[in-house]
Design a protein around this motif. Structure first.
Motif, PDB file in Angstrom:
ATOM      1  N   CYS A  88       0.554  -1.638   0.136  1.00  0.00           N
ATOM      2  CA  CYS A  88       0.643   0.103   0.208  1.00  0.00           C
ATOM      3  C   CYS A  88       0.565   1.345  -0.040  1.00  0.00           C
ATOM      4  O   CYS A  88       0.565   2.132  -0.364  1.00  0.00           O
ATOM      5  N   VAL A  89       1.807   0.966   0.259  1.00  0.00           N
ATOM      6  CA  VAL A  89       2.979   2.558   0.854  1.00  0.00           C
ATOM      7  C   VAL A  89       3.097   3.165  -0.409  1.00  0.00           C
ATOM      8  O   VAL A  89       3.025   4.819  -1.171  1.00  0.00           O
ATOM      9  N   ALA A  90       3.542   2.693  -1.792  1.00  0.00           N
ATOM     10  CA  ALA A  90       3.494   2.938  -3.004  1.00  0.00           C
ATOM     11  C   ALA A  90       2.592   4.509  -3.740  1.00  0.00           C
ATOM     12  O   ALA A  90       2.662   5.188  -3.783  1.00  0.00           O
ATOM     13  N   CYS A  91       1.346   3.534  -2.941  1.00  0.00           N
ATOM     14  CA  CYS A  91       0.159   4.860  -3.426  1.00  0.00           C
ATOM     15  C   CYS A  91      -0.543   5.819  -1.689  1.00  0.00           C
ATOM     16  O   CYS A  91      -0.103   6.893  -2.845  1.00  0.00           O
ATOM     17  N   HIS A  92      -1.159   5.327  -1.426  1.00  0.00           N
ATOM     18  CA  HIS A  92      -1.121   5.672   0.107  1.00  0.00           C
ATOM     19  C   HIS A  92      -0.148   6.561   1.370  1.00  0.00           C
ATOM     20  O   HIS A  92      -0.113   7.025   1.923  1.00  0.00           O
ATOM     21  N   GLY A  93       1.285   6.121   0.628  1.00  0.00           N
ATOM     22  CA  GLY A  93       2.046   6.511   1.458  1.00  0.00           C
ATOM     23  C   GLY A  93       2.568   6.146   3.208  1.00  0.00           C
ATOM     24  O   GLY A  93       1.573   5.227   3.428  1.00  0.00           O
ATOM     25  N   PRO A 108      -8.332   9.130 -10.488  1.00  0.00           N
ATOM     26  CA  PRO A 108      -7.633   9.673  -9.497  1.00  0.00           C
ATOM     27  C   PRO A 108      -6.530  10.101  -7.815  1.00  0.00           C
ATOM     28  O   PRO A 108      -6.404   8.140  -8.433  1.00  0.00           O
ATOM     29  N   LYS A 109      -6.712  10.357  -7.636  1.00  0.00           N
ATOM     30  CA  LYS A 109      -5.449  10.130  -6.777  1.00  0.00           C
ATOM     31  C   LYS A 109      -6.291   9.023  -5.611  1.00  0.00           C
ATOM     32  O   LYS A 109      -7.190   9.420  -5.179  1.00  0.00           O
ATOM     33  N   PRO A 110      -4.975   8.186  -4.720  1.00  0.00           N
ATOM     34  CA  PRO A 110      -5.110   7.498  -3.782  1.00  0.00           C
ATOM     35  C   PRO A 110      -6.561   8.271  -2.339  1.00  0.00           C
ATOM     36  O   PRO A 110      -5.835   9.051  -2.381  1.00  0.00           O
ATOM     37  N   ARG A 111      -7.414   7.267  -1.811  1.00  0.00           N
ATOM     38  CA  ARG A 111      -7.468   7.760  -0.850  1.00  0.00           C
ATOM     39  C   ARG A 111      -6.365   8.464   0.214  1.00  0.00           C
ATOM     40  O   ARG A 111      -5.473   7.538   0.568  1.00  0.00           O
ATOM     41  N   ASN A 112      -6.764   9.128   1.192  1.00  0.00           N
ATOM     42  CA  ASN A 112      -6.204   9.242   1.719  1.00  0.00           C
ATOM     43  C   ASN A 112      -6.098   8.909   3.730  1.00  0.00           C
ATOM     44  O   ASN A 112      -7.685   9.495   3.838  1.00  0.00           O
ATOM     45  N   LEU A 113      -6.119   7.846   3.885  1.00  0.00           N
ATOM     46  CA  LEU A 113      -6.507   7.006   4.952  1.00  0.00           C
ATOM     47  C   LEU A 113      -6.877   7.800   6.666  1.00  0.00           C
ATOM     48  O   LEU A 113      -6.943   6.916   7.222  1.00  0.00           O
ATOM     49  N   THR A 143      -7.649   1.268 -10.376  1.00  0.00           N
ATOM     50  CA  THR A 143      -6.443   1.693 -10.314  1.00  0.00           C
ATOM     51  C   THR A 143      -6.424   1.020  -8.928  1.00  0.00           C
ATOM     52  O   THR A 143      -4.802   0.799  -8.630  1.00  0.00           O
ATOM     53  N   MET A 144      -7.298   1.073  -7.445  1.00  0.00           N
ATOM     54  CA  MET A 144      -6.820   0.175  -6.292  1.00  0.00           C
ATOM     55  C   MET A 144      -6.694  -1.118  -6.468  1.00  0.00           C
ATOM     56  O   MET A 144      -7.810  -2.326  -7.031  1.00  0.00           O
TER      57      MET A 144
END
Length: 168
Positions: A88-93, A108-113, A143-144
């Motif tokens: 998950c880190v690659a997209c969500h940080g 679209p940008k990934p979800r800000n968790l 993309t998820m």
């Protein structure tokens, strides 16, 4: 004939002694301690660190120590944290703020968790379904990716708990 047999036996004994003497050489070049140390350093490096408060002021030393210690323990013991870091880190940080290296190129940008409004609006079952079946399965971005084939249900539950802990 006996001399030849004795020479063969002597050569075999010398060969065996030579091979057993190499055991010290293999112990010297054993990579396992280095791998364990690398894993510890990686876990510590991936732990979220608080640098500034939301208002821009410096945090108290106690806050930083508690946060870093809790993250280090979580990353070492929890399979969900390790799977989050792996997939998950690659997209969500690393902190879940949708600031991973791949996020910049995504639309679209990934979800800000870490978003408290989103955290309050979604239940654990939906988060687990998105992780397991992918975004398209619940009407979100394709993309998820679906991770159900490589992550067990138990690990998904642990990932969901870790995601819940990101709420700010």
């Amino acid at each position: 004939m006996k001399l030849r047999q004795r020479l063969v036996e002597l050569a075999a004994v010398l060969g065996i002694l030579t091979l057993t003497g190499c055991n010290a050489c293999t112990e010297q070049h054993n990579p396992r301690p280095d791998q364990e140390r690398f894993q510890q350093e990686q876990d510590l490096g991936n732990a979220p660190k608080k640098t500034l408060n939301d208002d821009g002021s410096l945090p108290k030393v106690e806050e930083v120590k508690e946060e870093s210690a809790g993250a280090a323990v979580a990353s070492q013991d929890n399979a969900g944290v390790k799977k989050y870091q792996q997939f998950c880190v690659a997209c969500h940080g690393a902190n879940g703020a949708a600031d991973g290296p791949a996020a910049m190129a995504m639309n679209p940008k990934p979800r800000n968790l870490t978003d408290p409004a989103w955290q309050d609006s979604v239940d654990d079952a939906r988060i687990a379904k998105v992780i397991k079946e992918g975004g398209a399965a619940v009407g979100l971005s394709a993309t998820m990716a679906p991770w159900g084939a490589v992550v067990s249900d138990e690990e998904i539950e642990q990932m969901v708990a870790y995601i819940r802990s990101m709420k700010k």
